[in-house]
Structures are given as structure tokens and as C-alpha cells.
Design a protein around this motif. Structure first.
Motif, PDB file in Angstrom:
ATOM      1  N   SER A 128      -6.300   5.190  -7.790  1.00 41.71           N
ATOM      2  CA  SER A 128      -7.560   5.645  -7.184  1.00 41.71           C
ATOM      3  C   SER A 128      -8.599   5.938  -8.261  1.00 41.71           C
ATOM      4  O   SER A 128      -8.277   6.514  -9.304  1.00 41.71           O
ATOM      5  CB  SER A 128      -7.314   6.912  -6.354  1.00 41.71           C
ATOM      6  OG  SER A 128      -8.522   7.423  -5.856  1.00 41.71           O
ATOM      7  N   VAL A 129      -9.842   5.535  -7.985  1.00 41.83           N
ATOM      8  CA  VAL A 129     -10.961   5.825  -8.879  1.00 41.83           C
ATOM      9  C   VAL A 129     -11.945   6.781  -8.185  1.00 41.83           C
ATOM     10  O   VAL A 129     -12.343   7.808  -8.754  1.00 41.83           O
ATOM     11  CB  VAL A 129     -11.675   4.533  -9.306  1.00 41.83           C
ATOM     12  CG1 VAL A 129     -12.915   4.857 -10.148  1.00 41.83           C
ATOM     13  CG2 VAL A 129     -10.733   3.614 -10.063  1.00 41.83           C
ATOM     14  N   SER A 162       0.839  -1.205   0.000  1.00 43.77           N
ATOM     15  CA  SER A 162       0.000   0.000   0.000  1.00 43.77           C
ATOM     16  C   SER A 162       0.872   1.253   0.000  1.00 43.77           C
ATOM     17  O   SER A 162       1.852   1.351   0.758  1.00 43.77           O
ATOM     18  CB  SER A 162      -0.901   0.004   1.229  1.00 43.77           C
ATOM     19  OG  SER A 162      -1.684   1.178   1.263  1.00 43.77           O
ATOM     20  N   GLU A 163       0.521   2.172  -0.874  1.00 49.82           N
ATOM     21  CA  GLU A 163       1.260   3.428  -0.963  1.00 49.82           C
ATOM     22  C   GLU A 163       0.413   4.630  -0.516  1.00 49.82           C
ATOM     23  O   GLU A 163       0.961   5.695  -0.218  1.00 49.82           O
ATOM     24  CB  GLU A 163       1.737   3.656  -2.408  1.00 49.82           C
ATOM     25  CG  GLU A 163       2.747   2.609  -2.865  1.00 49.82           C
ATOM     26  CD  GLU A 163       3.206   2.846  -4.294  1.00 49.82           C
ATOM     27  OE1 GLU A 163       2.396   3.346  -5.106  1.00 49.82           O
ATOM     28  OE2 GLU A 163       4.359   2.538  -4.599  1.00 49.82           O
ATOM     29  N   PRO A 192      -8.190  11.074  -9.158  1.00 51.02           N
ATOM     30  CA  PRO A 192      -8.368   9.844  -9.937  1.00 51.02           C
ATOM     31  C   PRO A 192      -7.101   9.533 -10.743  1.00 51.02           C
ATOM     32  O   PRO A 192      -6.517  10.403 -11.388  1.00 51.02           O
ATOM     33  CB  PRO A 192      -9.555  10.166 -10.848  1.00 51.02           C
ATOM     34  CG  PRO A 192     -10.314  11.194 -10.085  1.00 51.02           C
ATOM     35  CD  PRO A 192      -9.270  12.041  -9.392  1.00 51.02           C
ATOM     36  N   GLY A 193      -6.619   8.314 -10.644  1.00 50.34           N
ATOM     37  CA  GLY A 193      -5.409   7.891 -11.359  1.00 50.34           C
ATOM     38  C   GLY A 193      -4.161   7.900 -10.518  1.00 50.34           C
ATOM     39  O   GLY A 193      -3.105   7.407 -10.957  1.00 50.34           O
ATOM     40  N   ASP A 194      -4.305   8.525  -9.280  1.00 53.99           N
ATOM     41  CA  ASP A 194      -3.141   8.478  -8.396  1.00 53.99           C
ATOM     42  C   ASP A 194      -2.902   7.061  -7.889  1.00 53.99           C
ATOM     43  O   ASP A 194      -3.832   6.297  -7.631  1.00 53.99           O
ATOM     44  CB  ASP A 194      -3.343   9.414  -7.201  1.00 53.99           C
ATOM     45  CG  ASP A 194      -3.210  10.871  -7.589  1.00 53.99           C
ATOM     46  OD1 ASP A 194      -2.725  11.142  -8.714  1.00 53.99           O
ATOM     47  OD2 ASP A 194      -3.584  11.730  -6.768  1.00 53.99           O
ATOM     48  N   SER A 195      -1.612   6.711  -7.728  1.00 51.65           N
ATOM     49  CA  SER A 195      -1.245   5.355  -7.299  1.00 51.65           C
ATOM     50  C   SER A 195      -1.567   5.146  -5.823  1.00 51.65           C
ATOM     51  O   SER A 195      -1.294   6.017  -4.981  1.00 51.65           O
ATOM     52  CB  SER A 195       0.254   5.116  -7.533  1.00 51.65           C
ATOM     53  OG  SER A 195       0.630   3.844  -7.076  1.00 51.65           O
ATOM     54  N   THR A 196      -2.166   4.005  -5.534  1.00 47.96           N
ATOM     55  CA  THR A 196      -2.474   3.645  -4.144  1.00 47.96           C
ATOM     56  C   THR A 196      -1.709   2.404  -3.684  1.00 47.96           C
ATOM     57  O   THR A 196      -1.650   2.115  -2.486  1.00 47.96           O
ATOM     58  CB  THR A 196      -3.973   3.373  -3.985  1.00 47.96           C
ATOM     59  OG1 THR A 196      -4.382   2.337  -4.883  1.00 47.96           O
ATOM     60  CG2 THR A 196      -4.787   4.645  -4.277  1.00 47.96           C
ATOM     61  N   GLY A 197      -1.094   1.638  -4.621  1.00 52.07           N
ATOM     62  CA  GLY A 197      -0.335   0.450  -4.224  1.00 52.07           C
ATOM     63  C   GLY A 197       0.040  -0.403  -5.418  1.00 52.07           C
ATOM     64  O   GLY A 197      -0.365  -0.131  -6.558  1.00 52.07           O
TER      65      GLY A 197
END
Length: 364
Positions: free
Chosen positions: A325-326, A248-249, A259-264
Motif C-alpha cells: 500500500s502507498v 489479493s490479500e 504505507p508498506g503493508d502488503s496488499t497482494g
């Protein structure tokens, strides 16, 4: 007148000397020198002088026969005072000694394998997302039977030298490795492939030490020690390391995420390209030699072999699921598969073994 008297006295002295000697040491007129040297039927006649100057024959005396020793000469030496050392007859020594050119073939069983893989990129940023043996992973083995072909010659009865070609196979990358989790800990990842082989050429010197250790098994075993140095060609095949951990990030409910940011990331698979490298190799050996007959000798030995470093090429192709992320209100995420290529990121291990084996040598 006076001169004539003096000359007469001198002449009388020289004329009378033989007569005096003859009177003091009479010679036996019947002396027969041949009789003294003649012996009949093992007997000899001895002539003894008497008080009146004559020589008479003594009783016949039987000649003494010399004592004869038959059979093998006894061995010399005493184990209690010579610390087990023994002197051998020439035939025994020739049987134990090395002489002339020889060829040899050996097979062994690798009883122990030493070597842990380490990643040189463990400290790189984001390296935890490239699964590898960050914490170290031991090289595994599967019934390694190293073979050796040698060609050499004896320098003398104590030293011999040979060139040997050694083949090791059935090593492999460990089936599981400990890979960093990015938080100072480690997780277990699986590994497949990664067969390791080594081909080493060495110059070896052997020395017979029976003059120090004494005889073994009645002289039928001759102990020796040896050492070798050379070059090894070590090859690692391609292998894949898979880590199914979810890293998990970011919190998917974080309202600051767009939206589109990295979460993991998860399901990381790293395809490591193998490699071939040359390294210095050396060996230490101890054993005993016995004679089989017809120029054949058998060595029973224990050997330590250091084959140098086994190293990958440094090329890693990484595939992973990257979660983005959505909708932060619902914590909805979406997985996108990505591919990355890393270069000059290697794993390596120093490979060494302990082998127990037999060597058959044919002397010319």
C-alpha cells in the motif's frame, strides 16, 4: 520165480515204449530241414503231414512283402479333443525351444504413460503462493522409444532368465498444472522444462505357455509370459512453474492499512530444482516368439513397466511481485520484486508405462 517175472515185465515196458511211440508218431525219413528254410524267387515250400504219417510238399506260396511307409511321420493329436494341443516331431520342437545363452536387444513404443505429480507441501501455510501441481498434473510424453539390452540363458525348453537394462527418456513435467488459489479452488499455471528419464535394471523370468494355449500359426509362434523386478534410477531436470494470477490479500482502500503493508502478490515464478532417486521397479510382459533361423529369435511383446517414483530435490527458488500500500485514499499500490527460497518442498509422481515392442535375441 515171482521176482523174475516182475523184473521181466518192467524190462519189457521200458523196451516197448519207444516202439509204441514210433508207431504212433512216424518220422518222415526223407525230411530235409534245409528245404523248409529255402525260398527261391520270393517263394517258400511248405511240408504238410498226411494221414498215414508221411510228409508231402504243398504248392509253393509267394512270400508276402511288408507294407512300407515313406516320407514324414504324420502329426499326432486332434484339435477337437485336445483343445488345440499338438505333438511335434523332434525337429519341430528343437526349432521352437529355447536353449543356451543369448543376448537380446529390444525397442518399443510407449503407448500409454501413467503418473500424476503431487506436491507434498500443498497443505502448508502460504503454499498457494508457490505454484506447483497441487491438484495433480499428468506426466507428458513425446514419442518415447524405450530401449532394452538383455543377457540371459534358457533353464530348459520352458523357462529362461535374463538381466536387462532399460532406458526411458522423453518424458517431461506437464506443460500446465493446476495450482491452488488459496481459497479452496485452483488456477492454471504454465510449466517449462522438467525432462524425466529413467534407467532400470531388472531380473526377468519368462515361461513358455504353449502347452496351455496350444499351437499358434501352425506352430511357428510360441506364446510366453514374463515378469521382472529390479531397481530404477529416475531423474527429473530443473523446471519452472509460472502463475500470472494476482492474489489479493487486502483492500488497497482500507484506511487501516499503513504505507508498506502488503496488499497482494502476482507474477509468481517458481524455479524447482530437479532430482535423482532410486526406486523399486517391476514389469509384466506377454508375447509370442518366432524363429528367424541361424539362432535368431524374434519376440513380439506387450509390457507393463512400473518405474517407481519420480521426485524433485525439494529446493524451490521463488520470485514474485509483492504489492504494498502507498496511499489508501487513492488505493495506490507499488510492486516490489522479492525472492524466497524453500527447501524440502517436493513434487513427485509414480511413473508407469504400457509398451508395445519387438526384441531380437541371438542364441549361442
Amino acid at each position: 520165480m515171482k521176482k523174475s517175472n516182475v523184473l521181466g515185465a518192467i524190462l519189457a515196458f521200458f523196451v516197448g515204449m519207444p516202439m509204441m511211440a514210433n508207431a504212433a508218431y512216424p518220422v518222415y525219413s526223407g525230411y530235409n530241414g534245409g528245404a523248409r528254410a529255402t525260398a527261391t524267387n520270393g517263394a517258400r515250400t511248405v511240408y504238410l503231414p498226411t494221414t498215414n504219417g508221411t510228409v508231402v510238399a504243398a504248392n509253393s506260396v509267394a512270400a508276402t512283402q511288408p507294407t512300407r511307409v515313406t516320407g514324414a511321420l504324420p502329426r499326432v493329436g486332434n484339435a477337437s479333443i485336445n483343445a488345440g494341443r499338438r505333438y511335434y516331431q523332434s525337429s519341430d520342437f528343437d526349432r521352437l525351444a529355447d536353449s543356451g545363452l543369448y543376448i537380446g536387444l529390444s525397442a518399443a513404443y510407449t503407448a500409454s504413460v501413467m503418473g500424476d505429480f503431487e506436491a507434498d507441501y500443498a497443505g502448508e501455510a502460504g503454499a498457494y503462493m508457490v505454484p506447483g501441481a497441487f491438484a495433480g498434473g499428468g506426466i507428458s510424453k513425446d514419442s518415447v522409444i524405450p530401449l532394452q539390452l538383455s543377457l540371459g540363458a534358457a533353464i530348459n525348453s520352458d523357462f529362461r532368465v535374463d538381466f536387462s537394462y532399460n532406458r526411458y527418456s522423453n518424458f517431461s513435467y506437464p506443460q500446465t498444472v493446476q495450482t491452488a488459489d488459496g481459497s479452496g479452488g485452483f488456477v492454471t499455471a504454465s510449466a517449462t522444462g522438467g525432462a524425466v528419464t529413467s534407467n532400470a535394471t531388472l531380473l526377468n523370468v519368462y515361461y513358455n505357455i504353449d502347452s496351455y494355449t496350444g499351437f499358434l500359426a501352425g506352430g511357428s509362434l510360441r506364446p510366453y509370459i514374463g515378469a521382472g523386478v529390479g531397481i530404477s534410477l529416475n531423474t527429473t531436470s530443473d523446471y519452472v512453474v509460472y502463475d500470472g494470477t494476482f492474489y489479493s490479500e487486502a483492500d488497497p482502500y482500507d484506511p487501516s492499512l499503513l504505507p508498506g503493508d502488503s496488499t497482494g502478490v502476482s507474477d509468481i515464478s517458481a524455479y524447482h530444482n530437479g532430482g535423482t532417486n532410486e526406486h523399486l521397479a517391476f514389469s509384466l510382459e506377454g508375447g509370442v516368439t518366432t524363429e528367424l533361423g541361424d539362432g535368431m529369435k524374434l519376440d513380439l511383446f506387450v509390457r507393463y513397466m512400473n518405474l517407481g517414483r519420480v521426485k524433485s530435490s525439494g529446493s524451490i527458488v521463488l520470485t514474485q511481485d509483492e504489492w504494498v500500500s502507498v496511499d489508501t485514499s487513492t488505493g495506490t499500490e507499488e510492486a516490489l520484486q522479492t525472492v524466497a527460497h524453500y527447501t524440502d518442498w517436493t513434487e513427485s509422481a509414480n511413473l508407469s508405462t504400457i509398451d508395445i515392442g519387438v526384441r531380437l535375441r541371438l542364441q549361442f
